[in-house]
Scaffold this motif. Structure first.
Motif, short mmCIF file in Angstrom:
data_model
loop_
_atom_site.label_atom_id
_atom_site.label_comp_id
_atom_site.label_asym_id
_atom_site.label_seq_id
_atom_site.Cartn_x
_atom_site.Cartn_y
_atom_site.Cartn_z
N ARG A 73 97.30 28.07 135.38
CA ARG A 73 96.05 28.35 136.09
C ARG A 73 94.86 28.41 135.13
N THR A 74 95.09 28.86 133.89
CA THR A 74 94.01 29.04 132.93
C THR A 74 94.00 27.99 131.82
N ASN A 75 94.75 26.91 132.03
CA ASN A 75 94.85 25.85 131.01
C ASN A 75 95.30 26.40 129.66
N GLY A 76 96.29 27.28 129.71
CA GLY A 76 96.89 27.80 128.49
C GLY A 76 96.15 28.95 127.83
N LYS A 77 95.08 29.42 128.43
CA LYS A 77 94.28 30.49 127.82
C LYS A 77 94.88 31.88 128.04
N ASN A 78 95.73 32.02 129.04
CA ASN A 78 96.28 33.34 129.35
C ASN A 78 97.76 33.21 129.68
N ARG A 79 98.58 33.92 128.93
CA ARG A 79 100.03 33.96 129.22
C ARG A 79 100.52 35.40 129.27
N THR A 80 99.66 36.30 129.72
CA THR A 80 100.02 37.72 129.73
C THR A 80 101.15 37.97 130.72
N PRO A 81 102.27 38.57 130.29
CA PRO A 81 103.37 38.87 131.21
C PRO A 81 102.93 39.87 132.29
N GLN A 93 100.41 43.26 132.32
CA GLN A 93 99.26 43.40 133.22
C GLN A 93 99.34 44.71 134.01
N MET A 94 100.53 45.02 134.51
CA MET A 94 100.70 46.23 135.30
C MET A 94 100.58 47.48 134.45
N GLY A 95 101.02 47.38 133.18
CA GLY A 95 100.88 48.51 132.27
C GLY A 95 99.42 48.85 132.05
N LYS A 96 98.59 47.81 131.86
CA LYS A 96 97.16 48.03 131.68
C LYS A 96 96.55 48.63 132.94
N ARG A 97 97.04 48.17 134.10
CA ARG A 97 96.50 48.69 135.36
C ARG A 97 96.82 50.17 135.53
N LEU A 98 98.06 50.55 135.24
CA LEU A 98 98.45 51.95 135.39
C LEU A 98 97.72 52.86 134.40
#
Length: 246
Positions: free
Chosen positions: A209-217, A221-226
């Protein structure tokens, strides 16, 4: 795979809309379909506010974090949990008896009711060739949002929904494996291992989706959200509106 399953399996959040209006017939049909969702004890504890005025949408978009698609969509729906109507309509029948519209249980009932109705409406909209995206950002500045919509006590805006004709074809966002969410007979803690497999799936989706700019698991992502203190004002707001008093 029948038509209904195909529709459900191809849901996409739409954030770009054409100028084509949503007709009054379409809107009423979508809301009527929402009303046919299951509702606890038939209380139907929700109301929907349809907003088409451009200036009002602009002001609401600002309160919701400046999300442009609120302004651009033909109709912005605000889905509200509503126990005010229930309280008022039942007053002639309860005399001096104590009532419990302010209980935590009834808060849950109203919140679940509105979510079920909204999802029915979303599927109905998509069956008509329309697109939707849910907007949780309306809770960012919820007190101002509620004031702008003149919401009485025992009514709170749960989420918004942009509605219109899609002007984009986004990819399908993959979900957790079924094995991670489907438990049998009791809660299976080992299913967490299945959830971990989703990290690679979601990372590959993001990369594409980001043309290789983002591969965050996903787990990161959920850890940052919590770890982020999001909308901690909600408890005070809800209690101030008369919810969850007992």
């Amino acid at each position: 795979m029948n038509d209904t399953l195909s529709l459900l399996m191809n849901h996409r959040s739409i954030r770009k809309f054409t100028d084509e209006p949503v007709t009054e017939e379409q809107l009423k049909t979508i809301v009527a379909a929402g009303q046919m969702a299951s509702t606890s004890s038939n209380v139907q504890a929700y109301s929907i506010i349809a907003i088409t005025d451009s200036e009002k949408k602009r002001k609401l978009a600002e309160l919701a974090g400046n999300q442009a698609y609120i302004v651009e969509c033909p109709v912005f729906l605000v889905w509200c949990a509503d126990l005010y109507r229930l309280k008022k309509i039942t007053e002639p029948h309860v005399d001096d008896q104590p009532t419990y519209e302010d209980s935590t249980e009834n808060f849950i009932v109203a919140t679940v009711d509105v979510a079920l109705a909204a999802q029915n409406a979303a599927v109905a909209a998509e069956s008509l060739g329309l697109g939707i995206v849910y907007i949780g950002g309306i809770r960012n500045r919820i007190a101002e949002f509620a004031e702008m919509l003149d919401l009485p006590e025992l009514v709170y805006p749960v989420f918004g929904m942009c509605l219109g004709h899609p002007d984009q074809q986004p990819g399908l966002r993959p979900r957790l494996p079924v094995e991670a969410v489907l438990h049998r007979e009791s809660y299976d803690r080992a299913a967490i291992e299945e959830a971990k497999r989703y990290d690679q799936i979601s990372a590959e989706y993001l990369s594409k989706r980001t043309n290789g700019k983002n591969r965050t698991p996903w787990s990161e992502q959920m850890g940052k959200r919590l770890a982020e203190p999001v909308r901690l004002h909600m408890k005070e707001f809800l209690e101030g509106k008369g919810f969850m008093k007992r």
